[in-house]
Design a protein around this motif. Structure first.
Motif, PDB file in Angstrom:
ATOM      1  N   GLU A   1       2.267  15.326  -7.382  1.00 22.79           N
ATOM      2  CA  GLU A   1       3.333  16.342  -7.372  1.00 22.79           C
ATOM      3  C   GLU A   1       3.674  16.780  -8.788  1.00 22.79           C
ATOM      4  N   ASP A   2       3.818  15.778  -9.650  1.00 25.04           N
ATOM      5  CA  ASP A   2       4.129  16.078 -11.049  1.00 25.04           C
ATOM      6  C   ASP A   2       3.080  16.991 -11.651  1.00 25.04           C
ATOM      7  N   GLN A   3       1.823  16.666 -11.344  1.00 21.97           N
ATOM      8  CA  GLN A   3       0.743  17.474 -11.910  1.00 21.97           C
ATOM      9  C   GLN A   3       0.778  18.898 -11.365  1.00 21.97           C
ATOM     10  N   ILE A   4       1.030  18.995 -10.081  1.00 22.26           N
ATOM     11  CA  ILE A   4       1.093  20.325  -9.465  1.00 22.26           C
ATOM     12  C   ILE A   4       2.235  21.128 -10.101  1.00 22.26           C
ATOM     13  N   ASN A   5       3.387  20.464 -10.286  1.00 23.19           N
ATOM     14  CA  ASN A   5       4.527  21.161 -10.895  1.00 23.19           C
ATOM     15  C   ASN A   5       4.203  21.655 -12.294  1.00 23.19           C
TER      16      ASN A   5
ATOM     17  N   VAL B   1       1.232  10.051  -4.722  1.00 27.15           N
ATOM     18  CA  VAL B   1       1.686  11.378  -4.303  1.00 27.15           C
ATOM     19  C   VAL B   1       2.636  11.950  -5.349  1.00 27.15           C
ATOM     20  N   LYS B   2       3.527  11.074  -5.847  1.00 32.34           N
ATOM     21  CA  LYS B   2       4.501  11.498  -6.855  1.00 32.34           C
ATOM     22  C   LYS B   2       3.769  12.022  -8.104  1.00 32.34           C
ATOM     23  N   LYS B   3       2.736  11.291  -8.491  1.00 33.26           N
ATOM     24  CA  LYS B   3       1.967  11.680  -9.662  1.00 33.26           C
ATOM     25  C   LYS B   3       1.306  13.040  -9.447  1.00 33.26           C
TER      26      LYS B   3
ATOM     27  N   CYS C   1       0.838  -1.206   0.000  1.00 37.58           N
ATOM     28  CA  CYS C   1       0.000   0.000   0.000  1.00 37.58           C
ATOM     29  C   CYS C   1       0.868   1.250   0.000  1.00 37.58           C
ATOM     30  N   LEU C   2       1.957   1.213   0.774  1.00 33.92           N
ATOM     31  CA  LEU C   2       2.813   2.389   0.897  1.00 33.92           C
ATOM     32  C   LEU C   2       3.379   2.776  -0.476  1.00 33.92           C
ATOM     33  N   ASP C   3       3.845   1.753  -1.199  1.00 37.44           N
ATOM     34  CA  ASP C   3       4.351   1.977  -2.559  1.00 37.44           C
ATOM     35  C   ASP C   3       3.327   2.715  -3.403  1.00 37.44           C
ATOM     36  N   ILE C   4       2.100   2.224  -3.328  1.00 40.89           N
ATOM     37  CA  ILE C   4       1.025   2.808  -4.129  1.00 40.89           C
ATOM     38  C   ILE C   4       0.808   4.259  -3.721  1.00 40.89           C
ATOM     39  N   VAL C   5       0.777   4.485  -2.414  1.00 38.84           N
ATOM     40  CA  VAL C   5       0.545   5.847  -1.930  1.00 38.84           C
ATOM     41  C   VAL C   5       1.668   6.764  -2.417  1.00 38.84           C
ATOM     42  N   ILE C   6       2.912   6.272  -2.309  1.00 42.34           N
ATOM     43  CA  ILE C   6       4.049   7.087  -2.752  1.00 42.34           C
ATOM     44  C   ILE C   6       3.921   7.422  -4.233  1.00 42.34           C
ATOM     45  N   LYS C   7       3.553   6.403  -5.025  1.00 44.27           N
ATOM     46  CA  LYS C   7       3.393   6.631  -6.466  1.00 44.27           C
ATOM     47  C   LYS C   7       2.308   7.667  -6.736  1.00 44.27           C
TER      48      LYS C   7
END
Ligand code: ZN
Ligand code: ZN
Ligand code: ZN
Ligand code: ZN
Ligand code: ZN
Length: 206
Positions: free
Chosen positions: A173-177, A169-171, A161-167
Motif C-alpha cells: 500500500e505504501d508503495q502504491i501511495n 499488504v501495508k508495505k 502468518c496473518l501478521d506477516i500478510v498484513i505487514k
C-alpha cells in the motif's frame, strides 16, 4: 614444505615432545626450534634467519667461532626433512590428532575442530565445527521457514502468518501511495507545461 600458514611461536607451541628435539634442530641463539633456518658454511650449524641476522649486525663471526667471516647457506636437505617429520599436534583447540608437520596443512583442510561461526545471522557463537551442529539445534537465534507463508522467522519469536500478510499488504500500500503521489506530481507538471506552450503560441501569433 611451505610453513607460511604457521607462525614460529605457533609451531613451537604444537611440537609434541619439545624437550626431546634433536640438538641440530635448535638455534643456539634463541635456544628454540630453528625457524627459517640458515646454515653456517663452515660448521654447518643452523640458526633462525632472524636470530643470525641480528647477531651479524654486531659480530662478524659465527656463534660457534668459526674462523672465517661467516657465510650463510640454505639448510641441508637432511635438516629440512627432520623438520617436516617433526611430530606435532593439530593447532585447533580440542583436536586430538597428532601428525608429522608435513601433514598438518592438509589435515587442517578437513579438521572437524576448526573454529566456526554459528550460521544464523544474529548469533555470535563460535566453536569447533564439531560443536556447531548441536549448538544450532538450540541456538536462540535459529530461524525456520514457515511452510504456509514461506517467510523466515526466528523460532523464539511468535510467528503469525496473518501478521506477516498484513505487514506485506501495508508495505505494498505504501508503495502504491508513493507511486500515486509521483503520478500526481507528473500530471501537474504536464498541465503546467501545456499551459506554457499555449501561452507561447499565442504570443508568437500576435
Ligand atoms: Zn633462533
Ligand atoms: Zn659456524
Ligand atoms: Zn585437527
Ligand atoms: Zn547460534
Ligand atoms: Zn507463516
Amino acid at each position: 614444505m611451505n610453513l607460511s600458514f604457521l607462525s614460529s611461536s605457533k609451531l613451537r607451541e604444537i611440537i609434541v615432545n619439545p624437550n626431546n628435539l634433536n640438538k641440530n634442530l635448535i638455534c643456539v641463539i634463541c635456544e628454540q626450534l630453528v625457524w627459517d633456518p640458515n646454515e653456517c658454511s663452515q660448521c654447518q650449524n643452523n640458526f633462525c634467519s632472524i636470530c643470525i641476522n641480528e647477531w651479524l649486525k654486531k659480530k662478524k663471526n659465527c656463534p660457534f667461532e668459526c674462523t672465517k667471516r661467516m657465510q650463510l647457506n640454505a639448510p641441508h636437505r637432511i635438516l629440512r626433512n627432520q623438520i617436516s617429520e617433526l611430530q606435532v599436534k593439530c593447532v585447533n583447540k580440542g583436536c586430538p590428532k597428532e601428525m608429522q608437520l608435513q601433514n598438518l596443512e592438509s589435515h587442517l583442510k578437513q579438521c572437524e575442530y576448526i573454529e566456526t561461526k554459528c550460521p544464523y545471522p544474529d548469533c555470535l557463537f563460535k566453536d569447533s565445527l564439531i560443536k556447531i551442529e548441536p549448538h544450532k539445534t538450540s541456538c536462540e537465534h535459529r530461524t525456520r521457514v514457515c511452510q504456509k507463508c514461506l517467510e523466515t522467522y526466528k523460532v523464539k519469536d511468535n510467528h503469525d502468518c496473518l501478521d506477516i500478510v498484513i505487514k506485506k499488504v501495508k508495505k505494498q500500500e505504501d508503495q502504491i501511495n508513493k507511486l500515486l503521489r509521483r503520478l500526481d506530481c507528473l500530471e501537474e507538471n504536464q498541465v503546467l507545461l501545456e499551459s506554457k506552450i499555449l501561452l507561447q503560441q499565442r504570443n508568437s501569433k500576435k
